[in-house]
Motif scaffolding. Sequence first.
Motif, PDB file in Angstrom:
ATOM      1  N   UNK A 201       1.244  -1.205  -0.072  1.00  0.00           N
ATOM      2  CA  UNK A 201       0.003  -0.191   0.130  1.00  0.00           C
ATOM      3  C   UNK A 201       1.400   1.057  -0.278  1.00  0.00           C
ATOM      4  N   UNK A 202       0.144   2.142  -0.583  1.00  0.00           N
ATOM      5  CA  UNK A 202       1.305   3.815  -0.637  1.00  0.00           C
ATOM      6  C   UNK A 202      -0.063   4.504   0.624  1.00  0.00           C
ATOM      7  N   UNK A 203       1.077   5.234   1.196  1.00  0.00           N
ATOM      8  CA  UNK A 203       0.528   6.232   2.246  1.00  0.00           C
ATOM      9  C   UNK A 203       0.606   7.111   2.481  1.00  0.00           C
ATOM     10  N   UNK A 204      -0.438   8.318   2.423  1.00  0.00           N
ATOM     11  CA  UNK A 204      -0.490   9.388   3.100  1.00  0.00           C
ATOM     12  C   UNK A 204      -0.529  10.051   4.858  1.00  0.00           C
ATOM     13  N   UNK A 205       0.692  10.005   5.476  1.00  0.00           N
ATOM     14  CA  UNK A 205       0.694  10.133   6.466  1.00  0.00           C
ATOM     15  C   UNK A 205       0.303  11.828   7.238  1.00  0.00           C
ATOM     16  N   UNK A 206      -1.042  11.928   8.008  1.00  0.00           N
ATOM     17  CA  UNK A 206      -1.265  13.448   8.099  1.00  0.00           C
ATOM     18  C   UNK A 206      -0.895  13.813   9.259  1.00  0.00           C
ATOM     19  N   UNK A 207       0.132  14.848   9.883  1.00  0.00           N
ATOM     20  CA  UNK A 207       0.264  14.648  11.344  1.00  0.00           C
ATOM     21  C   UNK A 207       0.746  16.542  12.239  1.00  0.00           C
ATOM     22  N   UNK A 208       0.303  15.894  13.303  1.00  0.00           N
ATOM     23  CA  UNK A 208       0.071  17.459  14.050  1.00  0.00           C
ATOM     24  C   UNK A 208       0.386  18.495  13.811  1.00  0.00           C
ATOM     25  N   UNK A 209       0.808  19.439  13.973  1.00  0.00           N
ATOM     26  CA  UNK A 209       1.584  21.105  13.319  1.00  0.00           C
ATOM     27  C   UNK A 209       2.957  21.128  13.463  1.00  0.00           C
ATOM     28  N   UNK A 210       3.790  20.787  12.557  1.00  0.00           N
ATOM     29  CA  UNK A 210       5.423  21.191  12.667  1.00  0.00           C
ATOM     30  C   UNK A 210       6.139  22.184  13.671  1.00  0.00           C
ATOM     31  N   UNK A 211       5.008  22.663  14.173  1.00  0.00           N
ATOM     32  CA  UNK A 211       5.534  24.382  14.833  1.00  0.00           C
ATOM     33  C   UNK A 211       4.909  23.499  16.206  1.00  0.00           C
ATOM     34  N   UNK A 212       4.217  22.818  16.541  1.00  0.00           N
ATOM     35  CA  UNK A 212       3.703  22.301  17.759  1.00  0.00           C
ATOM     36  C   UNK A 212       4.487  20.613  18.111  1.00  0.00           C
ATOM     37  N   UNK A 213       5.184  19.821  17.766  1.00  0.00           N
ATOM     38  CA  UNK A 213       5.655  18.665  18.046  1.00  0.00           C
ATOM     39  C   UNK A 213       6.424  18.084  16.724  1.00  0.00           C
ATOM     40  N   UNK A 214       6.899  17.930  17.200  1.00  0.00           N
ATOM     41  CA  UNK A 214       8.817  16.994  15.592  1.00  0.00           C
ATOM     42  C   UNK A 214       8.008  15.417  15.256  1.00  0.00           C
ATOM     43  N   UNK A 215       6.543  15.649  14.939  1.00  0.00           N
ATOM     44  CA  UNK A 215       6.585  14.229  14.761  1.00  0.00           C
ATOM     45  C   UNK A 215       6.771  14.336  13.288  1.00  0.00           C
ATOM     46  N   UNK A 216       6.092  15.647  12.643  1.00  0.00           N
ATOM     47  CA  UNK A 216       5.982  16.078  10.981  1.00  0.00           C
ATOM     48  C   UNK A 216       7.473  15.585  10.519  1.00  0.00           C
ATOM     49  N   UNK A 217       8.581  16.085  10.907  1.00  0.00           N
ATOM     50  CA  UNK A 217      10.104  15.795  10.915  1.00  0.00           C
ATOM     51  C   UNK A 217      10.251  14.648  11.138  1.00  0.00           C
ATOM     52  N   UNK A 218       9.968  14.060  12.027  1.00  0.00           N
ATOM     53  CA  UNK A 218      10.154  12.695  11.982  1.00  0.00           C
ATOM     54  C   UNK A 218       9.500  11.165  11.535  1.00  0.00           C
ATOM     55  N   UNK A 219       8.834  11.651  11.444  1.00  0.00           N
ATOM     56  CA  UNK A 219       8.017  10.743   9.704  1.00  0.00           C
ATOM     57  C   UNK A 219       8.604  10.784   8.242  1.00  0.00           C
ATOM     58  N   UNK A 220       9.035  12.322   8.149  1.00  0.00           N
ATOM     59  CA  UNK A 220       9.941  13.142   7.236  1.00  0.00           C
ATOM     60  C   UNK A 220      10.959  12.004   7.209  1.00  0.00           C
ATOM     61  N   UNK A 221      12.053  11.902   7.863  1.00  0.00           N
ATOM     62  CA  UNK A 221      13.599  10.955   8.668  1.00  0.00           C
ATOM     63  C   UNK A 221      12.710   9.460   8.305  1.00  0.00           C
ATOM     64  N   UNK A 222      11.835   8.985   8.320  1.00  0.00           N
ATOM     65  CA  UNK A 222      11.179   7.215   7.967  1.00  0.00           C
ATOM     66  C   UNK A 222      11.155   7.183   6.832  1.00  0.00           C
ATOM     67  N   UNK A 223       9.801   8.098   6.480  1.00  0.00           N
ATOM     68  CA  UNK A 223       9.489   7.958   4.560  1.00  0.00           C
ATOM     69  C   UNK A 223      10.922   7.642   4.093  1.00  0.00           C
TER      70      UNK A 223
END
Length: 283
Positions: free
Chosen positions: A82-104
């Motif tokens: 499957x392809x994935x679209x991952x939608x995260x909490x704001x990058x200005x509030x949490x590092x989840x977005x940046x960490x998801x980019x690293x994983x991707x």
Amino acid sequence: MRKIKILTDSTCDLPKDIIEKYDIGIMPLFVVFGEENYRDGVDLQPEGLFKLVKEKGTLPKTAALSPYDCLGYFREYIDQDMDIIAITISSKISSTYQNALVAASEFPEGRIWVVDSQNITAGEGMLAIIAAKMAQEGKTPQEIVTKLEEIIPKVKVHFVIDTLEYLYKGGRCSALQNLLGTALKIRPIIGVKDGCMLVAGKTRGDKKKALNQIIDWALQDKQEIDFNQVFVISSLGGEEEAVYIKDCLSKVLVDTEIIVGLAGCVISCHCGEKTTGIIYIKK
């Protein structure tokens, strides 16, 4: 074309029935009490969160998904072709977005698309619903992400908090510093703009004035509400306020679906009990 899996994190605050209806995958962030880590919505529910706050006499911290965490969630669906679209909490509030980019980046290009919602709670969750609907319609990842990027600046979030303590100590809304000296006289209304939480308005007196203010703002936009959907999200203890808001909105927004939901543990860590908000998307 491969099937597309929509993932978002636990701060989306979507009700369970909606998550199941649209087959949205949830990646839980963490609540941290000292050395103890709890997965939001998995190991800890809001009732347990506030019980621990009372028992320990201290406010918890929260932690983002690490690249390793994201890697595990992504691999589960990549392995299913499957392809994935991952939608995260704001990058200005949490590092989840940046960490998801690293994983991707560990997977072949084009298999995982990471989207910064630039928002919180159902402001993020509504994007996941739209993405899931588009995936069901057979849209491509590029088409879905392009649409989300168009919608993100149009998401409106306003909420009324019961106490300044959680947001101020959590450091997620620095503008509150100026209000601490007048906390008993001023009740701030928190909004989200450009991915950051800010003080969108202030009322004096009882909480109902603030609730009526965010209701008025939503009704001023009644001709501009897109997707015929409004979310009313409250943290534990704010359920009656959520019903009040829904009743007020329903009298005017007769053709709009108004969904009431409960904030999860991570959002609750930063807003405290009895916080209630309205979320919708403008055309």
